[in-house]
Design an enzyme around this catalytic site. Structure first.
Site, PDB file in Angstrom:
ATOM      1  N   GLN B 127      15.099  -6.271  52.272  1.00 10.09           N
ATOM      2  CA  GLN B 127      16.360  -6.104  51.560  1.00 10.09           C
ATOM      3  C   GLN B 127      16.848  -4.667  51.717  1.00 10.09           C
ATOM      4  OE1 GLN B 127      15.770  -5.938  47.318  1.00 10.09           O
ATOM      5  NE2 GLN B 127      17.768  -6.819  46.858  1.00 10.09           N
ATOM      6  N   GLY B 128      17.905  -4.472  52.474  1.00  6.84           N
ATOM      7  CA  GLY B 128      18.413  -3.124  52.714  1.00  6.84           C
ATOM      8  C   GLY B 128      19.570  -2.790  51.789  1.00  6.84           C
ATOM      9  N   SER B 130      19.104  -0.130  48.716  1.00  8.02           N
ATOM     10  CA  SER B 130      19.051   1.233  48.165  1.00  8.02           C
ATOM     11  C   SER B 130      19.125   2.290  49.257  1.00  8.02           C
ATOM     12  CB  SER B 130      17.756   1.429  47.384  1.00  8.02           C
ATOM     13  OG  SER B 130      17.633   0.444  46.407  1.00  8.02           O
ATOM     14  N   SER B 162      11.190  -2.532  50.693  1.00 10.02           N
ATOM     15  CA  SER B 162       9.905  -3.232  50.667  1.00 10.02           C
ATOM     16  C   SER B 162       9.749  -4.059  51.929  1.00 10.02           C
ATOM     17  CB  SER B 162       9.832  -4.175  49.460  1.00 10.02           C
ATOM     18  OG  SER B 162       9.930  -3.455  48.272  1.00 10.02           O
ATOM     19  N   GLU B 245      17.465 -13.225  42.497  1.00  7.37           N
ATOM     20  CA  GLU B 245      16.311 -12.352  42.287  1.00  7.37           C
ATOM     21  C   GLU B 245      15.882 -12.401  40.831  1.00  7.37           C
ATOM     22  OE1 GLU B 245      17.058  -8.172  43.063  1.00  7.37           O
ATOM     23  OE2 GLU B 245      14.920  -7.749  43.240  1.00  7.37           O
ATOM     24  N   SER B 377      16.633  -0.985  37.493  1.00  6.70           N
ATOM     25  CA  SER B 377      15.664  -0.348  36.593  1.00  6.70           C
ATOM     26  C   SER B 377      15.806  -0.902  35.177  1.00  6.70           C
ATOM     27  CB  SER B 377      15.898   1.159  36.564  1.00  6.70           C
ATOM     28  OG  SER B 377      17.046   1.441  35.772  1.00  6.70           O
ATOM     29  N   ASN B 378      14.798  -0.635  34.363  1.00  3.89           N
ATOM     30  CA  ASN B 378      14.853  -1.166  33.003  1.00  3.89           C
ATOM     31  C   ASN B 378      15.992  -0.573  32.182  1.00  3.89           C
ATOM     32  OD1 ASN B 378      12.919  -3.004  33.455  1.00  3.89           O
ATOM     33  ND2 ASN B 378      11.313  -2.031  32.243  1.00  3.89           N
TER      34      ASN B 378
HETATM   35  C1  FAD Z   1       8.349  -1.072  44.078  1.00  4.61           C
HETATM   36  C2  FAD Z   1       9.771  -0.932  44.509  1.00  4.61           C
HETATM   37  C3  FAD Z   1      10.294  -1.785  45.449  1.00  4.61           C
HETATM   38  C4  FAD Z   1      11.613  -1.655  45.877  1.00  4.61           C
HETATM   39  N1  FAD Z   1      12.074  -2.475  46.844  1.00  4.61           N
HETATM   40  C5  FAD Z   1      13.347  -2.331  47.288  1.00  4.61           C
HETATM   41  C6  FAD Z   1      13.834  -3.119  48.359  1.00  4.61           C
HETATM   42  O1  FAD Z   1      13.110  -3.973  48.891  1.00  4.61           O
HETATM   43  N2  FAD Z   1      15.077  -2.940  48.788  1.00  4.61           N
HETATM   44  C7  FAD Z   1      15.901  -2.015  48.219  1.00  4.61           C
HETATM   45  O2  FAD Z   1      17.044  -1.913  48.631  1.00  4.61           O
HETATM   46  N3  FAD Z   1      15.480  -1.224  47.226  1.00  4.61           N
HETATM   47  C8  FAD Z   1      14.213  -1.351  46.749  1.00  4.61           C
HETATM   48  N4  FAD Z   1      13.749  -0.525  45.752  1.00  4.61           N
HETATM   49  C9  FAD Z   1      14.631   0.495  45.216  1.00  4.61           C
HETATM   50  C10 FAD Z   1      15.138   0.231  43.822  1.00  4.61           C
HETATM   51  O3  FAD Z   1      16.075  -0.801  43.833  1.00  4.61           O
HETATM   52  C11 FAD Z   1      15.710   1.524  43.252  1.00  4.61           C
HETATM   53  O4  FAD Z   1      14.664   2.461  43.189  1.00  4.61           O
HETATM   54  C12 FAD Z   1      16.304   1.318  41.881  1.00  4.61           C
HETATM   55  O5  FAD Z   1      17.470   0.545  41.946  1.00  4.61           O
HETATM   56  C13 FAD Z   1      16.603   2.655  41.186  1.00  4.61           C
HETATM   57  O6  FAD Z   1      17.346   3.501  41.991  1.00  4.61           O
HETATM   58  P1  FAD Z   1      16.906   5.024  42.237  1.00  4.61           P
HETATM   59  O7  FAD Z   1      15.504   4.995  42.706  1.00  4.61           O
HETATM   60  O8  FAD Z   1      17.922   5.677  43.057  1.00  4.61           O
HETATM   61  O9  FAD Z   1      16.881   5.674  40.815  1.00  4.61           O
HETATM   62  P2  FAD Z   1      18.134   6.270  40.064  1.00  4.61           P
HETATM   63  O10 FAD Z   1      19.259   5.330  40.137  1.00  4.61           O
HETATM   64  O11 FAD Z   1      18.365   7.661  40.493  1.00  4.61           O
HETATM   65  O12 FAD Z   1      17.561   6.283  38.596  1.00  4.61           O
HETATM   66  C14 FAD Z   1      16.711   7.298  38.094  1.00  4.61           C
HETATM   67  C15 FAD Z   1      16.584   7.100  36.611  1.00  4.61           C
HETATM   68  O13 FAD Z   1      17.869   7.155  36.005  1.00  4.61           O
HETATM   69  C16 FAD Z   1      18.143   5.979  35.285  1.00  4.61           C
HETATM   70  N5  FAD Z   1      19.546   5.625  35.395  1.00  4.61           N
HETATM   71  C17 FAD Z   1      20.325   5.551  36.487  1.00  4.61           C
HETATM   72  N6  FAD Z   1      21.559   5.125  36.190  1.00  4.61           N
HETATM   73  C18 FAD Z   1      21.560   4.897  34.857  1.00  4.61           C
HETATM   74  C19 FAD Z   1      22.538   4.416  33.926  1.00  4.61           C
HETATM   75  N7  FAD Z   1      23.765   4.058  34.302  1.00  4.61           N
HETATM   76  N8  FAD Z   1      22.157   4.306  32.636  1.00  4.61           N
HETATM   77  C20 FAD Z   1      20.913   4.674  32.225  1.00  4.61           C
HETATM   78  N9  FAD Z   1      19.981   5.130  33.048  1.00  4.61           N
HETATM   79  C21 FAD Z   1      20.289   5.232  34.344  1.00  4.61           C
HETATM   80  C22 FAD Z   1      17.265   4.921  35.908  1.00  4.61           C
HETATM   81  O14 FAD Z   1      16.962   3.886  34.995  1.00  4.61           O
HETATM   82  C23 FAD Z   1      16.034   5.709  36.266  1.00  4.61           C
HETATM   83  O15 FAD Z   1      15.196   5.789  35.135  1.00  4.61           O
HETATM   84  C24 FAD Z   1      12.436  -0.643  45.317  1.00  4.61           C
HETATM   85  C25 FAD Z   1      11.905   0.196  44.348  1.00  4.61           C
HETATM   86  C26 FAD Z   1      10.599   0.081  43.944  1.00  4.61           C
HETATM   87  C27 FAD Z   1      10.074   1.028  42.905  1.00  4.61           C
END
Ligand code: FAD
Lengths: 362, 407
Positions: B127-128, B130, B162, B245, B377-378
């Site tokens: 899944q591309g 992020s 992933s 999902e 994220s949660n």
């Molecule tokens: C194990 C794992 C597998 C993954 N697999 C894939 C995959 O297969 N394909 C893919 O595309 N991506 C994948 N991801 C990426 C994942 O979708 C992103 O990490 C996730 O969406 C969070 O984005 P970020 O890492 O940029 O964090 P950020 O968006 O920068 O967030 C950082 C922190 O800020 C908080 N935050 C951000 N925006 C808000 C808001 N509006 N309100 C409150 N809090 C906020 C978040 O909750 C988090 O705690 C994977 C991630 C993990 C950990």
């Protein structure tokens, strides 16, 4: 498979909720709560017309013959309204005690009067339930002596039913020589607690069960599930009110519900509370139809729902700010209802201890 | 309230029990799904397909069993496989997310090309979505694709992808209409991971393994027809995928299985000769989790019933990811505490190996944190619960950042 409420259950729930909403506006709740007796004749009679008092009484004794799941659904509605009604003890545990511990003739003597709302029998446990306070009572022939404190739903009781440690039940009429009842207004003004002292009080003995302790436990389990349901309803009111408040109250030029700090507290509340509803239904159903799971689910449900509700009651009060702490809003009636239920028929610690024993872990 | 199974489902139950009795020994080990399926798994998948226990509702022309959708059947199948501790089939991103998306919005050609190989496990997808600068704010994805002479030319970078290290294909969210607004400028492409100019670099995670990757695109050519739905429709398609999902309701079964393992672990682990299950502090934590798990299980039964009745469960469904990952983490937390110091020295034998208790729980303990971050994220889940579930007002918008973000 269908894990949900039937159409009839939902209809009864709706009519009960409509009735309570109509009869218990905040001013009325306040007025009824002030004396703290947990009973109002006109409310009681109105519920009689809905058929609530005979909910679980078998049809042959004039009741609806429904189960603990139905009782739990009604308890949730009563908790939602913080209704000053002696439901768990009088409408659920007392008839259940007769159904499990009494002879057919004794049931015939009492249950039709229970279903009609004429007899209001409060149930207490001398031991077994895990409440603090004094709980010792003994029988000498058909005479009851001893002290049992902290009995719920006994403010307007016509009779007291006391389970002794061996699972024998003794039924004593109120206002009989040898019975002293001391009523206390409690933290939760919608329901009092009563302390009973017996001195050779004449009692009707219920000891028809094959396994007397099991019968007592069945009654205790049902009481716990129904209290958990009441707590669920009370917590739901608090959550609904907090969500509504968060959409109205403005600070820093924004409604406070748009602040994530507030939003997340409420999201946490709903995430924890909503599964409690399935849990209460499951436990209610287990009392009716899954005997192997009845005790364990009752213990866990009482414990878990009370813990969740404590958090919900705290966070929803916080959401209301200073207003939440006032008497004015009346939110505290539900806060206290939850806090009261927690300590009755065994708190979470006691219930989990029993859950451990049931599984051979203690 | 009726927890009994009707005759039709009892028959299915009996059928699966007979199947498991006959074929169960050929099942690969349950769990450990974060690797490319080996031959044993592929053979097993084929057997499951032939019996209609996977791909059950997928039309026969695309390689499925062509049965009518029936959530209760799906639940019976899941429950029976879990009960027998037999592998219930692949649940990777291709099977669970892309296939339902294709079936919902794909062209006939796309369905014929991809559904069959994906459900057989021959074709692995990643899944591309992020990017380094755009995770929660997914709609802000900047990886570009320009249409030049019948090909999309892709440039940019994805991250935390992933399975990209062993995947054959990617479903990619990229910007094709830079002049349009954030949400309307995205498209959804399907591309080969072997395309020239595509560079995947495994990214080591805190578990010590490389479950995800960085993926770089330098003038990667993708045929024009490899777009899903159409130009500018990427956000719409991505949301179809996210819906699938998050609609996986199987979680409660996993929690219950974990709880059972936890009970066994606390029963067999001792400190000073006393099993932990008899030590009040440990026992109390276990009991709390048992209560929570019962509530979770009942809640899932409720969702299942509503799904069978065609009712939209609203907020009751939105709490699943947040509540489920938190419960999962509390379960694995108690497990690592029970393992204690004796559980600290472990050497992961690699994803292809069967791990001991210490490795399994310690890696789960960390991976559970990853699950709270991935897939929205949660915090983002809490935004969704608050805003869509409880109808609370959104955060005021600042420039381009969406307040709700993913999903
Ligand atoms: C194990 C794992 C597998 C993954 N697999 C894939 C995959 O297969 N394909 C893919 O595309 N991506 C994948 N991801 C990426 C994942 O979708 C992103 O990490 C996730 O969406 C969070 O984005 P970020 O890492 O940029 O964090 P950020 O968006 O920068 O967030 C950082 C922190 O800020 C908080 N935050 C951000 N925006 C808000 C808001 N509006 N309100 C409150 N809090 C906020 C978040 O909750 C988090 O705690 C994977 C991630 C993990 C950990």
């Amino acid at each position: 498979m269908e894990f949900g409420l039937s159409l009839e259950q939902r209809q009864f729930d709706d009519s009960l909720r409509d009735f309570l909403k109509d009869r218990l506006p905040m001013e009325q709740l306040r007025a009824l709560a002030e004396p703290g007796g947990g009973y109002d004749e006109s409310l009681w009679n109105g519920l009689s017309q809905l058929g609530l008092h005979g909910l679980i009484v078998p049809e042959r004794f004039g009741g609806a013959g429904l189960g603990i799941l139905d009782a739990a659904v009604s308890a949730e509605a009563l908790g939602f309204a913080a209704a000053p009604v002696p439901f768990a003890g009088t409408t659920v545990m007392a008839p259940l005690a007769f159904m499990h511990s009494a002879t057919e003739a004794q049931q015939d003597d009492y249950l039709p009067n229970v279903a009609a709302g004429e007899y209001r029998i409060a149930v207490g446990f001398a031991g077994l339930a895990g409440q603090t306070g004094a709980n010792n009572a003994t029988l000498d022939g058909a005479k009851l002596s001893g002290t049992v404190t902290g009995i719920m739903d006994a403010g307007a009781a016509t009779h007291y039913l006391i389970y002794l440690r061996d699972g024998t039940a003794a039924v004593v009429e109120a206002n009989t020589p040898g019975v002293t009842a001391t009523q206390h207004r409690a933290l939760d003004r919608t329901r009092p607690l009563v302390d009973l002292r017996f001195e050779n009080a004449p009692a009707e003995i219920l000891s028809a069960a094959n396994d007397k302790l099991q019968a007592a436990r069945t009654v205790l389990n049902a009481g716990r599930v129904v209290l958990a349901a009441d707590t669920l309803g009370a917590a739901q009111t608090m959550l609904d009110r907090a969500v509504a408040f968060a959409k109205e109250r403005v600070q820093f030029g924004r409604v406070i519900g748009s602040f994530q700090g507030v939003k997340y507290m409420l999201a946490d509340c709903v995430t924890a509370l909503e599964p409690c509803r399935g849990m209460v239904w499951y436990a209610g159903h287990a009392q009716d139809s899954l005997p192997d799971e009845a005790s364990l689910t009752a213990c866990h449900t009482k414990a878990h729902v009370q813990d969740v509700a404590r958090d919900v009651s705290r966070m929803t009060t916080e959401t209301h700010g200073g207003m939440g702490f006032t008497d004015l809003l009346g939110l505290h009636f539900w806060f206290k209802r939850i806090a009261f239920n927690r300590q009755i028929l065994g708190g979470p610690e006691r219930c989990r201890q029993e859950a451990a024993e049931l599984q051979g872990w203690a | 309230m009726d927890l009994s199974l009707s005759e039709q489902y009892q028959a299915l139950q009996a059928e699966i029990r007979a199947f498991v009795a006959k074929h169960g020994h050929k099942s690969p080990k349950v769990g450990g799904g974060r690797k490319r399926p080996d031959q044993k798994t592929l053979d097993w998948q084929k057997t499951l397909l032939e019996h209609g226990y996977v791909g059950r509702t997928i039309p026969t022309e695309y390689g499925g069993a062509g049965k009518q959708p029936d959530v209760m059947e799906a639940a019976v199948i899941a429950a029976e496989f879990a009960r027998a501790n037999v592998y219930a089939g692949l649940t990777n991103q291709g099977v669970s997310m892309l296939v339902p998306t294709l079936l919902e919005v794909g062209t006939e050609e796309q369905k014929r090309a991809y559904v069959g190989p994906t459900i057989r496990g021959d074709l692995i997808w990643c899944q591309g979505y992020s990017e380094p600068g755009n995770g929660s704010d997914l709609a802000n994805a900047q990886t570009k694709a320009e249409l030049v002479d019948g090909n999309w030319i892709v440039n940019g970078q994805k991250i935390w992808t992933s399975s990209a290290h062993y995947a054959d294909m990617m479903f990619l969210l990229c910007r094709t209409e830079p002049e349009k607004s954030k949400h309307e400028g995205l498209s959804y492409l399907l591309l080969s991971m072997d395309s020239p100019g595509l560079d995947r670099r495994p990214l080591k995670t805190m578990t010590g393994r490389s479950e995800f990757n960085e993926v770089f695109f330098t003038d990667v050519k993708v045929p024009e027809s490899q777009i899903l739905v159409g130009r500018g429709k990427g956000w719409y398609v991505a949301n179809v995928t996210l819906k699938h999902e998050r609609s996986m309701i199987g979680d409660a079964g996993k929690m219950t299985a974990r709880l059972e393992q936890l009970i066994a672990l606390l029963g067999k682990t001792e400190i000073d000769g006393v099993p932990l299950i008899r030590q009040p502090e440990f026992r109390d934590r276990l009991l709390r989790l048992q209560g929570e798990t019962i509530a979770w299980k009942a809640h899932n039964l409720r969702l299942l019933t509503e799904a069978a009745q065609g009712i939209d469960s609203g907020v009751k469904r939105m709490i699943i990811k947040y509540g489920g990952t938190m419960l999962g983490f509390r379960l694995s937390s108690l497990a690592v505490d029970a393992l204690g110091s004796a559980g600290l020295p472990f050497e992961s034998a690699g994803e292809d190996a069967e791990d001991d208790d210490a490795t399994t729980w310690n890696i789960d303990y960390m991976y559970d944190v990853g699950l709270m971050i991935g897939g929205g994220s949660n915090n983002i889940q809490k935004n969704i619960i608050g805003e869509r579930g409880l109808d609370l007002p959104r955060e005021p918008k600042v420039q381009t950042a969406a307040a709700v973000g993913r999903g």
